[in-house]
Design a protein around this motif. Structure first.
Motif, short mmCIF file in Angstrom:
data_model
loop_
_atom_site.label_atom_id
_atom_site.label_comp_id
_atom_site.label_asym_id
_atom_site.label_seq_id
_atom_site.Cartn_x
_atom_site.Cartn_y
_atom_site.Cartn_z
N ARG A 72 0.80 -1.22 0.00
CA ARG A 72 0.00 0.00 0.00
C ARG A 72 0.84 1.28 0.00
O ARG A 72 0.28 2.37 0.03
N CYS A 73 2.18 1.17 -0.02
CA CYS A 73 3.01 2.39 0.03
C CYS A 73 3.93 2.48 -1.19
O CYS A 73 4.91 1.72 -1.29
N GLY A 74 3.62 3.39 -2.08
CA GLY A 74 4.41 3.57 -3.31
C GLY A 74 5.82 4.05 -3.03
O GLY A 74 6.78 3.61 -3.69
N ALA A 75 6.00 4.92 -2.04
CA ALA A 75 7.34 5.48 -1.75
C ALA A 75 8.29 4.37 -1.30
O ALA A 75 9.45 4.32 -1.75
N CYS A 76 7.81 3.48 -0.45
CA CYS A 76 8.67 2.39 0.03
C CYS A 76 8.94 1.38 -1.11
O CYS A 76 10.03 0.81 -1.18
N ARG A 77 7.94 1.20 -1.98
CA ARG A 77 8.16 0.32 -3.15
C ARG A 77 9.26 0.91 -4.04
O ARG A 77 10.10 0.18 -4.55
N ASP A 78 9.25 2.22 -4.21
CA ASP A 78 10.30 2.88 -5.01
C ASP A 78 11.68 2.66 -4.37
O ASP A 78 12.66 2.43 -5.06
N ASP A 79 11.69 2.76 -3.04
CA ASP A 79 12.96 2.54 -2.32
C ASP A 79 13.47 1.12 -2.57
O ASP A 79 14.66 0.91 -2.81
N LEU A 80 12.55 0.16 -2.51
CA LEU A 80 12.93 -1.23 -2.73
C LEU A 80 13.46 -1.42 -4.15
O LEU A 80 14.48 -2.10 -4.36
#
Lengths: 138, 182
Positions: free
Chosen positions: A32-40
């Motif tokens: 549910r978190c796009g920012a953390c997905r980008d980090d990954l």
């Protein structure tokens, strides 16, 4: 789980080294978190860049050359060991002889010199016994 | 069937030189690359790789079979790399050698400009990480060792490895983005 907690665990999550409970929480958060997905994604990219760094090629003769060197070194070491062992054996034998002589002179069962004094006249043994005054007939 | 590396080490301990050659062939490339990413000097990395194998040969009779051969070999390599880096830092010619190496590489492959720039940027950034962070990252990303194995090599706990890798990746990311002065 908050973004700040997830970020700390993303590296271990990427390596599949998180225990199952926190791994589940991170997975839920990522869903549910796009920012953390980008980090990954960025971390994954970093690993790919590391994995695709050009390989340094080893000299094809390296293994052969090194094995020959080790062979020669171990042969030299064996020779040196054998050399040392040879010297040691000679020294041991000398010491044993010396101890035998000392022990023999102390032993009551050792025959005295005059029992061996039947040397022919003018032989070295005869002269020796004469000097000691123990030849038969003296 | 047992661990083939342990079988090789047993044979080496018994004086089997072919087994030694096989072990060298199994690990030479990985060790050379691991060491090269630390010292950034091709010749020094090859010399260190040779030193690792000579140490392995000498210590083979004393190897404890319960231990992991791969981590044991990488532990020797890591310790040698750290010692070499310390020596070079003391002498202060680390940068000069890296520069010479780069020049030689450019002369050999002038057409590979982008690839070279990418490699240079990454190598330079890796060089700015502390030794243990760089080692942890290389062992994980390139050699795919587990946290447990990396911990054995670096002499730290599994949770310390997790922390080392987190900090290494964060710093590397900042360096590559140009957010941190080099």
């Amino acid at each position: 789980m908050r973004c700040v907690d997830v970020k700390k665990r993303l590296s271990a999550y990427l390596d599949q080294e998180l225990e199952s409970a926190p791994e589940g929480l991170v997975r839920e958060h990522l869903a549910r978190c796009g920012a953390c997905r980008d980090d990954l994604t960025e971390l994954q990219g970093l690993d790919i860049r590391l994995q695709t760094l050009p390989e340094v090629r080893m000299d094809p003769e390296f293994a052969e050359t090194l094995t020959v060197r080790v062979c020669k070194d171990s042969l030299a070491a064996d020779r040196s060991r054998l050399g040392r062992a040879g010297h040691l054996a000679r020294l041991t034998s000398l010491l044993e002889t010396l101890f035998d002589l000392v022990e023999a002179s102390r032993s009551p069962r050792t025959l005295s010199l005059d029992e061996f004094s039947d040397f022919p006249p003018l032989s070295m043994g005869y002269v020796y016994c004469r000097l000691l005054g123990q030849c038969r007939g003296d | 069937m047992g661990d083939p590396d342990i079988e090789l080490l047993r044979a080496i301990a018994g004086g089997d030189h072919l087994a030694f050659k096989r072990l060298v062939e199994r690990y030479q490339s990985r060790l050379l690359n691991f060491l090269y990413r630390h010292v950034r000097d091709r010749q020094a990395a090859e010399d260190l790789t040779q030193e690792v194998f000579l140490k392995v040969y000498q210590a083979a009779p004393r190897f404890e079979p319960r231990a992991n051969v791969r981590t044991w070999i990488f532990t020797i390599a890591y310790n040698l790399a750290v010692n070499e880096l310390r020596r070079r830092r003391r002498r202060g010619f680390f940068g000069l050698l890296a520069h010479e190496d780069r020049q030689r590489f450019t002369a050999e492959a002038p057409e590979a400009g982008d690839r070279l720039e990418f490699e240079e940027t990454m190598t330079e950034a890796l060089g700015l990480l502390p030794d243990n962070q760089r080692a942890a990252l290389l062992l994980r990303a390139r050699d795919e060792l587990s946290y447990q194995e990396i911990g054995e090599i670096l002499g730290v706990s599994r949770s310390s490895v997790e922390s080392l890798l987190f900090r290494a990746r964060e710093r590397l990311r900042r360096l590559l983005r140009g957010q941190e002065a080099r």
